[in-house]
Write a protein that holds these residues in place. Structure first.
Motif, PDB file in Angstrom:
ATOM      1  N   ILE A   1     -41.863  25.888 -36.540  1.00 43.53           N
ATOM      2  CA  ILE A   1     -41.029  24.972 -35.751  1.00 43.53           C
ATOM      3  C   ILE A   1     -41.478  25.355 -34.544  1.00 43.53           C
ATOM      4  O   ILE A   1     -40.858  26.102 -33.404  1.00 43.53           O
ATOM      5  CB  ILE A   1     -39.933  24.574 -35.465  1.00 43.53           C
ATOM      6  N   ALA A   2     -42.648  25.092 -33.396  1.00 38.01           N
ATOM      7  CA  ALA A   2     -42.609  25.001 -31.634  1.00 38.01           C
ATOM      8  C   ALA A   2     -42.257  24.608 -30.638  1.00 38.01           C
ATOM      9  O   ALA A   2     -42.472  23.094 -31.051  1.00 38.01           O
ATOM     10  CB  ALA A   2     -44.471  25.613 -31.606  1.00 38.01           C
ATOM     11  N   ALA A   3     -41.268  24.889 -30.384  1.00 40.92           N
ATOM     12  CA  ALA A   3     -40.494  23.693 -29.362  1.00 40.92           C
ATOM     13  C   ALA A   3     -40.780  25.031 -28.106  1.00 40.92           C
ATOM     14  O   ALA A   3     -40.138  25.977 -27.593  1.00 40.92           O
ATOM     15  CB  ALA A   3     -39.113  23.890 -30.060  1.00 40.92           C
ATOM     16  N   GLY A   4     -41.326  24.321 -27.206  1.00 40.74           N
ATOM     17  CA  GLY A   4     -41.410  24.682 -25.745  1.00 40.74           C
ATOM     18  C   GLY A   4     -42.881  24.994 -26.012  1.00 40.74           C
ATOM     19  O   GLY A   4     -43.594  25.309 -26.503  1.00 40.74           O
ATOM     20  N   ASP A   5     -43.197  25.683 -24.233  1.00 38.83           N
ATOM     21  CA  ASP A   5     -44.656  26.123 -24.098  1.00 38.83           C
ATOM     22  C   ASP A   5     -44.720  27.924 -24.318  1.00 38.83           C
ATOM     23  O   ASP A   5     -45.695  28.395 -25.458  1.00 38.83           O
ATOM     24  CB  ASP A   5     -44.954  25.201 -22.928  1.00 38.83           C
ATOM     25  N   ASP A   6     -44.261  27.930 -23.835  1.00 36.71           N
ATOM     26  CA  ASP A   6     -44.492  29.432 -23.074  1.00 36.71           C
ATOM     27  C   ASP A   6     -42.805  30.427 -23.648  1.00 36.71           C
ATOM     28  O   ASP A   6     -42.947  31.860 -24.162  1.00 36.71           O
ATOM     29  CB  ASP A   6     -45.025  29.485 -21.569  1.00 36.71           C
ATOM     30  N   ARG A   7     -41.709  29.974 -23.754  1.00 39.01           N
ATOM     31  CA  ARG A   7     -40.783  30.263 -24.465  1.00 39.01           C
ATOM     32  C   ARG A   7     -39.859  29.245 -25.184  1.00 39.01           C
ATOM     33  O   ARG A   7     -40.147  28.180 -25.159  1.00 39.01           O
ATOM     34  CB  ARG A   7     -39.368  30.713 -23.063  1.00 39.01           C
ATOM     35  N   VAL A   8     -39.205  29.150 -26.149  1.00 38.82           N
ATOM     36  CA  VAL A   8     -38.639  28.245 -26.686  1.00 38.82           C
ATOM     37  C   VAL A   8     -37.585  27.957 -26.281  1.00 38.82           C
ATOM     38  O   VAL A   8     -35.718  28.715 -26.010  1.00 38.82           O
ATOM     39  CB  VAL A   8     -37.729  30.288 -28.138  1.00 38.82           C
ATOM     40  N   ASP A   9     -37.959  26.704 -26.657  1.00 37.73           N
ATOM     41  CA  ASP A   9     -36.268  25.597 -25.938  1.00 37.73           C
ATOM     42  C   ASP A   9     -35.844  25.854 -27.079  1.00 37.73           C
ATOM     43  O   ASP A   9     -36.132  24.495 -28.687  1.00 37.73           O
ATOM     44  CB  ASP A   9     -37.461  24.839 -25.793  1.00 37.73           C
ATOM     45  N   LEU A  10     -34.648  26.292 -26.982  1.00 39.61           N
ATOM     46  CA  LEU A  10     -33.396  25.833 -28.042  1.00 39.61           C
ATOM     47  C   LEU A  10     -33.026  24.464 -28.326  1.00 39.61           C
ATOM     48  O   LEU A  10     -32.765  24.205 -29.862  1.00 39.61           O
ATOM     49  CB  LEU A  10     -32.373  27.459 -27.808  1.00 39.61           C
ATOM     50  N   ALA A  11     -32.823  23.555 -26.837  1.00 38.87           N
ATOM     51  CA  ALA A  11     -32.454  22.446 -27.063  1.00 38.87           C
ATOM     52  C   ALA A  11     -33.790  21.987 -27.629  1.00 38.87           C
ATOM     53  O   ALA A  11     -33.070  20.376 -29.125  1.00 38.87           O
ATOM     54  CB  ALA A  11     -32.365  21.468 -25.906  1.00 38.87           C
ATOM     55  N   ALA A  12     -34.678  22.104 -27.764  1.00 36.06           N
ATOM     56  CA  ALA A  12     -35.503  20.612 -28.689  1.00 36.06           C
ATOM     57  C   ALA A  12     -35.754  21.839 -29.841  1.00 36.06           C
ATOM     58  O   ALA A  12     -36.488  20.921 -31.119  1.00 36.06           O
ATOM     59  CB  ALA A  12     -36.970  21.327 -27.782  1.00 36.06           C
ATOM     60  N   GLY A  13     -35.752  23.066 -30.246  1.00 36.15           N
ATOM     61  CA  GLY A  13     -35.423  23.563 -31.741  1.00 36.15           C
ATOM     62  C   GLY A  13     -34.567  22.934 -32.997  1.00 36.15           C
ATOM     63  O   GLY A  13     -34.390  22.129 -33.681  1.00 36.15           O
ATOM     64  N   VAL A  14     -33.135  22.644 -32.154  1.00 36.47           N
ATOM     65  CA  VAL A  14     -32.222  22.016 -32.453  1.00 36.47           C
ATOM     66  C   VAL A  14     -32.180  20.485 -32.572  1.00 36.47           C
ATOM     67  O   VAL A  14     -31.982  20.745 -33.508  1.00 36.47           O
ATOM     68  CB  VAL A  14     -30.650  22.185 -31.609  1.00 36.47           C
TER      69      VAL A  14
ATOM     70  N   LEU B   1     -29.653  35.634 -27.588  1.00 30.27           N
ATOM     71  CA  LEU B   1     -29.565  34.122 -27.993  1.00 30.27           C
ATOM     72  C   LEU B   1     -28.281  34.073 -28.161  1.00 30.27           C
ATOM     73  O   LEU B   1     -28.321  32.768 -27.659  1.00 30.27           O
ATOM     74  CB  LEU B   1     -29.451  33.843 -29.949  1.00 30.27           C
ATOM     75  N   LEU B   2     -27.163  33.594 -28.118  1.00 27.42           N
ATOM     76  CA  LEU B   2     -25.819  33.744 -27.674  1.00 27.42           C
ATOM     77  C   LEU B   2     -26.079  33.093 -26.225  1.00 27.42           C
ATOM     78  O   LEU B   2     -26.037  32.121 -25.523  1.00 27.42           O
ATOM     79  CB  LEU B   2     -24.728  34.637 -28.033  1.00 27.42           C
ATOM     80  N   GLY B   3     -26.544  34.247 -25.522  1.00 22.81           N
ATOM     81  CA  GLY B   3     -26.845  33.617 -23.654  1.00 22.81           C
ATOM     82  C   GLY B   3     -27.421  32.678 -23.731  1.00 22.81           C
ATOM     83  O   GLY B   3     -27.449  31.811 -22.450  1.00 22.81           O
ATOM     84  N   SER B   4     -28.779  32.476 -24.192  1.00 19.95           N
ATOM     85  CA  SER B   4     -29.501  31.433 -24.218  1.00 19.95           C
ATOM     86  C   SER B   4     -28.928  30.218 -25.382  1.00 19.95           C
ATOM     87  O   SER B   4     -29.282  29.409 -24.115  1.00 19.95           O
ATOM     88  CB  SER B   4     -31.116  31.719 -25.115  1.00 19.95           C
ATOM     89  N   LEU B   5     -28.802  29.929 -26.477  1.00 23.40           N
ATOM     90  CA  LEU B   5     -27.571  28.836 -26.389  1.00 23.40           C
ATOM     91  C   LEU B   5     -26.342  28.365 -25.144  1.00 23.40           C
ATOM     92  O   LEU B   5     -26.749  27.461 -25.380  1.00 23.40           O
ATOM     93  CB  LEU B   5     -27.233  29.113 -27.920  1.00 23.40           C
ATOM     94  N   ILE B   6     -25.633  29.648 -24.676  1.00 24.54           N
ATOM     95  CA  ILE B   6     -24.861  29.470 -23.378  1.00 24.54           C
ATOM     96  C   ILE B   6     -25.663  28.560 -22.447  1.00 24.54           C
ATOM     97  O   ILE B   6     -25.415  27.186 -22.245  1.00 24.54           O
ATOM     98  CB  ILE B   6     -23.917  30.174 -23.002  1.00 24.54           C
ATOM     99  N   GLU B   7     -27.123  29.360 -22.035  1.00 28.97           N
ATOM    100  CA  GLU B   7     -27.285  27.910 -20.652  1.00 28.97           C
ATOM    101  C   GLU B   7     -28.073  27.232 -21.613  1.00 28.97           C
ATOM    102  O   GLU B   7     -27.596  26.285 -20.328  1.00 28.97           O
ATOM    103  CB  GLU B   7     -28.413  29.079 -20.650  1.00 28.97           C
ATOM    104  N   ALA B   8     -28.311  26.835 -22.256  1.00 31.87           N
ATOM    105  CA  ALA B   8     -28.322  25.657 -23.285  1.00 31.87           C
ATOM    106  C   ALA B   8     -27.773  24.467 -23.205  1.00 31.87           C
ATOM    107  O   ALA B   8     -28.002  22.862 -23.536  1.00 31.87           O
ATOM    108  CB  ALA B   8     -29.638  25.210 -24.117  1.00 31.87           C
TER     109      ALA B   8
END
Ligand SMILES: NC(=O)c1ccc[n+]([C@@H]2O[C@H](COP(=O)([O-])OP(=O)(O)OC[C@H]3O[C@@H](n4cnc5c(N)ncnc54)[C@H](OP(=O)(O)O)[C@@H]3O)[C@@H](O)[C@H]2O)c1
Length: 236
Positions: free
Chosen positions: A145-158, A177-184
């Protein structure tokens, strides 16, 4: 008022305490020492104690997809997601596929495809990456699953996992990963085990990466204890 809850007398009791939810959920499971360390000698294993394995397995049993990022896959040498016969039966009895999806988050795709998480997988794993990543090699052993252009877009992945029917998501870390999930703002639940150890300076905490502009408040769902272990369930 949230009451202390007695440790359940049967595995069904854990399912009631950590149930599948009617709405989409992203549940995060972590263990930390009482002074906040997330590892001992670089691994979470040194923090384990009575009860956390049972909760870990129950959370895996009830989820639709298990999400883990490449740092943890490598550090903890992740095996394939294989459940006990009882857990597989529970899932089939509850109308779920025999195994949850296994989702590995990686931007670089610098992954060892001989690792058991890929080579021994009972069902094809999913690698969640971004469109700029070179996915040909990984696509031989996993759905990409490719989500986001240059970095993984976790919201789009979810959202992509929701489209596949996986709405009960379980993250097993790690801190970046948790830091990024909280950020999103994707975390709906945090299941935190507090291990009765003083580890001292060195290891980081359960979330890492850039500071989140806005702290998110949570509500305590329950407090469980077993011997000196503490199990906290917080929801948004
Ligand atoms: N105590 C516990 O419960 C617990 C739980 C889990 C892990 N751990 C410990 O935590 C450590 C590993 O954690 P970690 O924080 O270093 O790694 P991690 O969060 O498991 O993985 C981070 C890696 O994921 C990839 N990634 C891709 N997109 C990302 C995004 N949007 N946000 C975050 N990561 C993204 C990046 O690697 P690439 O792009 O290069 O692939 C990144 O370096 C290990 O020591 C492990 O034992 C402890």
């Amino acid at each position: 008022m949230t009451a202390f809850t007695a440790w359940p007398s049967s595995p069904d009791g854990l399912v009631e305490l950590y149930p599948r939810l009617p709405e989409p959920a992203l549940r995060v499971n972590f263990i930390a020492s009482v002074d906040g360390a997330v590892t001992v000698d670089g691994l979470s294993g040194g923090l384990h104690g009575p009860g956390d394995k049972e909760i870990f397995e129950s959370l895996r049993m009830v989820c639709d997809a298990l999400i883990v990022a490449s740092g943890t896959v490598k550090a903890e040498n992740y095996d394939a997601l294989r459940l006990t016969p009882e857990a597989r039966k529970w899932r089939l009895d509850h109308g779920l596929p025999e195994f949850p999806l296994m989702v590995i988050v990686s931007r670089s795709l610098n992954l060892d495809l001989d690792q058991l998480v890929f080579s021994d997988a009972p069902i094809r794993p999913i690698v969640l990456t971004c469109r700029g990543a070179p996915a040909e090699r990984v696509a031989e052993v996993a759905d990409v699953i490719a989500a986001g252009d240059d970095r993984v877009d976790l919201a789009a992945g979810v959202a992509a996992l929701h489209e596949r029917g996986a709405t009960q998501l379980l993250s097993e870390g790690g801190p970046h990963l948790l830091g990024s999930l909280i950020e999103a703002d994707l975390v709906t639940e945090l299941c935190l085990t507090v291990s009765p150890m003083l580890v001292g300076g060195g290891p980081g905490r359960i979330a890492a990466g850039p500071a989140t502009p806005q702290p998110r408040s949570m509500s305590l769902r329950h407090v469980l204890t077993l011997e000196d272990m503490l199990f906290l369930r917080y929801g948004r």
